[in-house]
Design a protein around this motif. Structure first.
Motif, short mmCIF file in Angstrom:
data_model
loop_
_atom_site.label_atom_id
_atom_site.label_comp_id
_atom_site.label_asym_id
_atom_site.label_seq_id
_atom_site.Cartn_x
_atom_site.Cartn_y
_atom_site.Cartn_z
N LEU A 52 0.80 -1.22 0.00
CA LEU A 52 0.00 0.00 0.00
C LEU A 52 0.83 1.28 0.00
CD1 LEU A 52 -2.80 -0.99 2.55
CD2 LEU A 52 -3.10 -0.60 0.09
N ILE A 53 2.00 1.25 0.67
CA ILE A 53 2.70 2.51 0.90
C ILE A 53 3.70 2.88 -0.18
CG2 ILE A 53 2.50 2.22 3.39
CD1 ILE A 53 5.50 1.56 3.42
N ALA A 54 4.19 1.90 -0.95
CA ALA A 54 5.27 2.18 -1.90
C ALA A 54 4.71 2.79 -3.18
CB ALA A 54 6.05 0.91 -2.22
N ALA A 55 5.50 3.66 -3.78
CA ALA A 55 5.06 4.37 -4.99
C ALA A 55 5.26 3.56 -6.25
CB ALA A 55 5.80 5.70 -5.11
N THR A 56 6.20 2.62 -6.24
CA THR A 56 6.51 1.85 -7.44
C THR A 56 6.49 0.37 -7.11
OG1 THR A 56 8.91 1.78 -7.07
CG2 THR A 56 8.03 3.71 -8.22
N PRO A 57 6.32 -0.51 -8.12
CA PRO A 57 6.37 -1.95 -7.86
C PRO A 57 7.67 -2.40 -7.22
CG PRO A 57 5.44 -1.51 -10.03
CD PRO A 57 5.94 -0.20 -9.51
N SER A 58 8.80 -1.82 -7.62
CA SER A 58 10.08 -2.22 -7.04
C SER A 58 10.16 -1.83 -5.58
CB SER A 58 11.23 -1.60 -7.83
OG SER A 58 11.35 -2.22 -9.09
N GLN A 59 9.64 -0.65 -5.22
CA GLN A 59 9.64 -0.25 -3.82
C GLN A 59 8.73 -1.14 -3.00
OE1 GLN A 59 8.64 3.92 -3.69
NE2 GLN A 59 10.73 4.57 -4.13
N ARG A 60 7.61 -1.58 -3.58
CA ARG A 60 6.74 -2.53 -2.87
C ARG A 60 7.49 -3.80 -2.54
NH1 ARG A 60 2.23 -1.61 -7.39
NH2 ARG A 60 1.57 0.48 -6.77
N ALA A 61 8.24 -4.28 -3.52
CA ALA A 61 9.00 -5.52 -3.30
C ALA A 61 10.10 -5.31 -2.28
CB ALA A 61 9.58 -6.00 -4.63
N GLU A 62 10.83 -4.19 -2.37
CA GLU A 62 11.96 -3.95 -1.49
C GLU A 62 11.53 -3.77 -0.04
OE1 GLU A 62 15.04 -4.18 -2.09
OE2 GLU A 62 15.39 -3.92 -4.23
N SER A 63 10.32 -3.19 0.19
CA SER A 63 9.89 -2.96 1.57
C SER A 63 9.16 -4.14 2.17
CB SER A 63 8.99 -1.72 1.62
OG SER A 63 7.87 -1.85 0.76
N SER A 64 8.91 -5.18 1.39
CA SER A 64 8.32 -6.40 1.92
C SER A 64 9.22 -6.98 3.00
CB SER A 64 8.16 -7.42 0.79
OG SER A 64 8.10 -8.73 1.29
N PRO A 65 8.69 -7.31 4.19
CA PRO A 65 9.55 -7.86 5.25
C PRO A 65 10.35 -9.08 4.81
CG PRO A 65 7.41 -7.27 6.15
CD PRO A 65 7.30 -7.10 4.66
N PHE A 66 9.71 -9.99 4.08
CA PHE A 66 10.42 -11.18 3.61
C PHE A 66 11.55 -10.78 2.67
CE2 PHE A 66 7.05 -14.15 4.99
CZ PHE A 66 7.85 -15.21 5.40
N ALA A 67 11.24 -9.92 1.70
CA ALA A 67 12.24 -9.54 0.72
C ALA A 67 13.37 -8.74 1.35
CB ALA A 67 11.59 -8.73 -0.40
N ALA A 68 13.04 -7.87 2.31
CA ALA A 68 14.05 -7.05 2.95
C ALA A 68 15.05 -7.92 3.71
CB ALA A 68 13.39 -6.05 3.90
N ILE A 69 14.52 -8.87 4.50
CA ILE A 69 15.41 -9.75 5.27
C ILE A 69 16.19 -10.66 4.33
CG2 ILE A 69 15.47 -11.63 6.95
CD1 ILE A 69 13.07 -10.32 8.33
N GLY A 70 15.50 -11.22 3.32
CA GLY A 70 16.19 -12.10 2.38
C GLY A 70 17.26 -11.38 1.59
N GLY A 71 16.96 -10.15 1.14
CA GLY A 71 17.97 -9.38 0.41
C GLY A 71 19.17 -9.07 1.27
N ALA A 72 18.93 -8.75 2.53
CA ALA A 72 20.05 -8.48 3.44
C ALA A 72 20.89 -9.73 3.65
CB ALA A 72 19.53 -7.96 4.78
N LEU A 73 20.25 -10.89 3.76
CA LEU A 73 21.00 -12.14 3.92
C LEU A 73 21.87 -12.42 2.69
CD1 LEU A 73 18.33 -14.46 5.59
CD2 LEU A 73 20.35 -13.44 6.65
N ILE A 74 21.33 -12.15 1.50
CA ILE A 74 22.11 -12.34 0.29
C ILE A 74 23.33 -11.42 0.28
CG2 ILE A 74 22.10 -12.00 -2.22
CD1 ILE A 74 19.25 -12.99 -2.27
N ASP A 75 23.12 -10.16 0.66
CA ASP A 75 24.22 -9.21 0.67
C ASP A 75 25.28 -9.57 1.70
OD1 ASP A 75 22.98 -7.81 -1.32
OD2 ASP A 75 22.21 -6.22 -0.03
N LEU A 76 24.85 -10.12 2.83
CA LEU A 76 25.79 -10.45 3.91
C LEU A 76 26.45 -11.81 3.72
CD1 LEU A 76 23.69 -9.21 6.96
CD2 LEU A 76 25.71 -8.11 5.98
N ALA A 77 25.91 -12.63 2.83
CA ALA A 77 26.43 -13.99 2.66
C ALA A 77 27.85 -13.96 2.09
CB ALA A 77 25.52 -14.80 1.76
N PRO A 78 28.78 -14.72 2.65
CA PRO A 78 30.13 -14.81 2.09
C PRO A 78 30.11 -15.59 0.78
CG PRO A 78 29.88 -16.36 3.90
CD PRO A 78 28.62 -15.53 3.88
N PRO A 79 31.14 -15.45 -0.05
CA PRO A 79 31.15 -16.15 -1.34
C PRO A 79 30.96 -17.66 -1.23
CG PRO A 79 32.87 -14.46 -1.29
CD PRO A 79 32.29 -14.53 0.10
#
Length: 539
Positions: A52-79
């Motif tokens: 409801l709150i995001a202005a664009t489809p990508s922002q909707r996806a990025e602010s999703s709790p699941f996507a936010a935590i999952g994206g952070a885990l991907i970024d923090l994951a070692p090679p």
């Protein structure tokens, strides 16, 4: 009879409870279920808020709790963790991550319910803490809106409130011999309230899906696009390029089976009408390009094989496609890079960056900003509306999807996503070959058998492939016609197979005369090496 029995029913017939299920165990199970139900309600509210709150489809996806935590885990994951995930799950690595996150959160939610029953209010504190973690993760995403923190915080607060309501009990009655019977209605109430919370969570999640229908608008835009006729058409695929053997990878890889490896947990939804590319950094003048301006340029077709650096020896993280786009060198020429620059840092809308040598983007190879793939607009998962395609380099340093920025800079001043995580900065493609036929795990009859596969070293080319059966001599395979030095090439060799198990190996010879090394090396930090070996059973 168990020590825990209900009072005798009418007519004097006693009946036991389930042996081994004590009152404490039943209360614990009910509390765990309450925690799961509370988490389901919170997750649904969080997803609906994000929608409801995001202005664009990508922002909707990025602010999703699941996507936010999952994206952070991907970024923090070692090679090594990334390699392990790809090795285990291949292109389904993101699905596996989401499932894993869901399983862990359910386990934590059940634990929070049990903790709140025994040590109230610490179970609710756990939910609030998870919400806070999700909020921080959401605010770190590349396309985070000012309110990106809100869905996760609401999810945590809603879960905590739901847990309080579900586990709330009337004043305890006096403890006596009938205390277990007196508590049973509380347990039933917990189950009813937990079911109601879970059902509401499902409904809110369905509502979030409906609100996210805006993302389908991007799909609708893509589906109605008609790409311009190329000003420069690609040479036709040579008649002898496709051997037509069952099980052999086709020369052109269909879009729906082309490998996908990237760091985007949720595919970015980019509206081409608002897309812009910015070329900046160490340049004499900045350049900005819109979608309409890009399509108005004389676009060129080229056939190029892309490969992921995580591809193991004999792996399938590689594909060949017909691309439509505009030469990056021509756009860089507009910007006039400074003499001391040696790298272009490309950036995706989701924050991913890649370091590409400037010389590779300014020589005569078909390094392009691609808008088309195999005769249609890029699929969303392959970078719609615009991505980079650069022959001769692994994708992690060149094939940026959803690209929005090209920063001309230097390797000694800027670092890219994977070079920050220990991978090499430049990523040239290694000489490799693979056995496709006979298929892995199949047996073949004795007699005439065809061995076949593919070989590649983009922007160098393949001059030959050799095959060894058991410890016999290396024999030259027959090469199919290559489309160009920027694509893979099929090969085949007849074999008079005798009964029993056999070891078959292959190695490629490049157009520059190099022989594929037998040294075994893992993908990290700059690509796997070694001879592909296959055990074949002949009946």
């Amino acid at each position: 009879m168990s020590a825990e029995t209900l009072p005798a029913p009418p007519h004097g017939a006693a009946y036991p409870r389930i042996v081994g299920i004590t009152r404490k165990t039943r209360d614990t199970l009910a509390a765990g279920l309450a925690g799961v139900a509370a988490a389901a309600l919170g997750a649904g509210i969080g997803e609906l808020t994000a929608a409801l709150i995001a202005a664009t489809p990508s922002q909707r996806a990025e602010s999703s709790p699941f996507a936010a935590i999952g994206g952070a885990l991907i970024d923090l994951a070692p090679p090594w963790a990334k390699d392990a995930a790809i090795a285990l799950f291949g292109t389904a690595d993101k699905v596996a991550l989401l499932v894993g996150i869901a399983v862990v959160l359910l386990a934590v939610a059940a634990g929070a319910g049990i903790l709140d029953l025994r040590r109230s209010p610490w179970g609710r504190v756990v939910f609030v803490a998870i919400g806070l973690i999700g909020a921080v993760a959401a605010m770190t995403r590349a396309q985070a809106s000012p309110w990106a923190w809100l869905p996760s915080m609401l999810a945590g607060a809603a879960s905590a409130a739901a847990l309080l309501l579900i586990l709330r009990r009337p004043q305890k009655r006096a403890q006596d011999a009938a205390a277990d019977v007196a508590r049973d209605p509380d347990r039933r109430r917990v189950l009813v309230w937990a079911g109601a919370a879970a059902a509401l969570g499902v409904l809110t999640a369905v509502g979030a899906t409906a609100v996210r229908a805006g993302s389908r608008t991007i799909t609708a835009i893509r589906d109605t696009l008609r790409l311009p006729t190329p000003a420069v058409a690609a040479p036709p695929v040579p008649a002898g390029a496709e051997l037509g053997l069952d099980g052999l990878a086709p020369v052109i890889t269909p879009n729906d089976v082309f490998y996908r490896i990237d760091t985007a947990l949720v595919v970015p939804q980019v509206d081409p009408t608002t897309w812009k590319l910015r070329i900046h950094g160490m340049v004499e003048r900045e350049v900005e390009l819109t979608w309409d301006e890009l399509l108005a340029l004389p676009l060129e077709e080229s056939t190029t094989t892309l490969a992921c650096v995580s591809n193991t020896v004999g792996g399938d993280l590689i594909g060949n496609a017909l691309w439509l786009g505009y030469p990056i060198r021509a756009l860089l020429a507009r910007a006039h890079p400074l003499a001391e620059a040696d790298m272009v840092l490309s950036r995706s809308v989701d924050g991913f960056t890649a370091s590409t040598p400037l010389e590779v983007l300014t020589d005569d190879r078909n390094a392009i900003l691609a808008v088309g793939m195999n005769g249609e607009p890029l699929p969303p998962e392959h970078g719609f509306p615009v991505r980079m395609v650069v022959p001769g380099l692994y994708g992690y340093v060149s094939a940026t999807k959803w690209v929005e920025s090209l920063e001309v800079t230097r390797f000694d001043t800027k670092r890219a996503y994977w070079s920050d995580r220990g991978w090499s900065e430049r990523g040239p493609i290694k000489l490799q070959s693979r056995i496709d036929v006979p298929r892995f795990g199949t047996s073949v009859p004795a007699g005439k058998v065809v061995l076949a596969g593919v070989a590649w070293q983009q922007h160098v080319g393949v001059a030959g492939v050799q095959v060894q059966v058991d410890d016999g001599p290396w024999r030259d395979a027959e090469l199919a016609s290559a489309i160009s030095d920027d694509t893979w090439v099929q090969w085949s060799m007849p074999w008079s197979a005798t009964a029993g198990p056999h070891r078959v190996r292959c190695r490629a010879i490049s157009a520059s005369g190099d022989v594929q090394t037998d040294k075994q090396a893992p993908p990290a930090p700059d690509g796997a090496t070694g001879w592909h070996t296959r055990q074949i059973d002949v009946g």
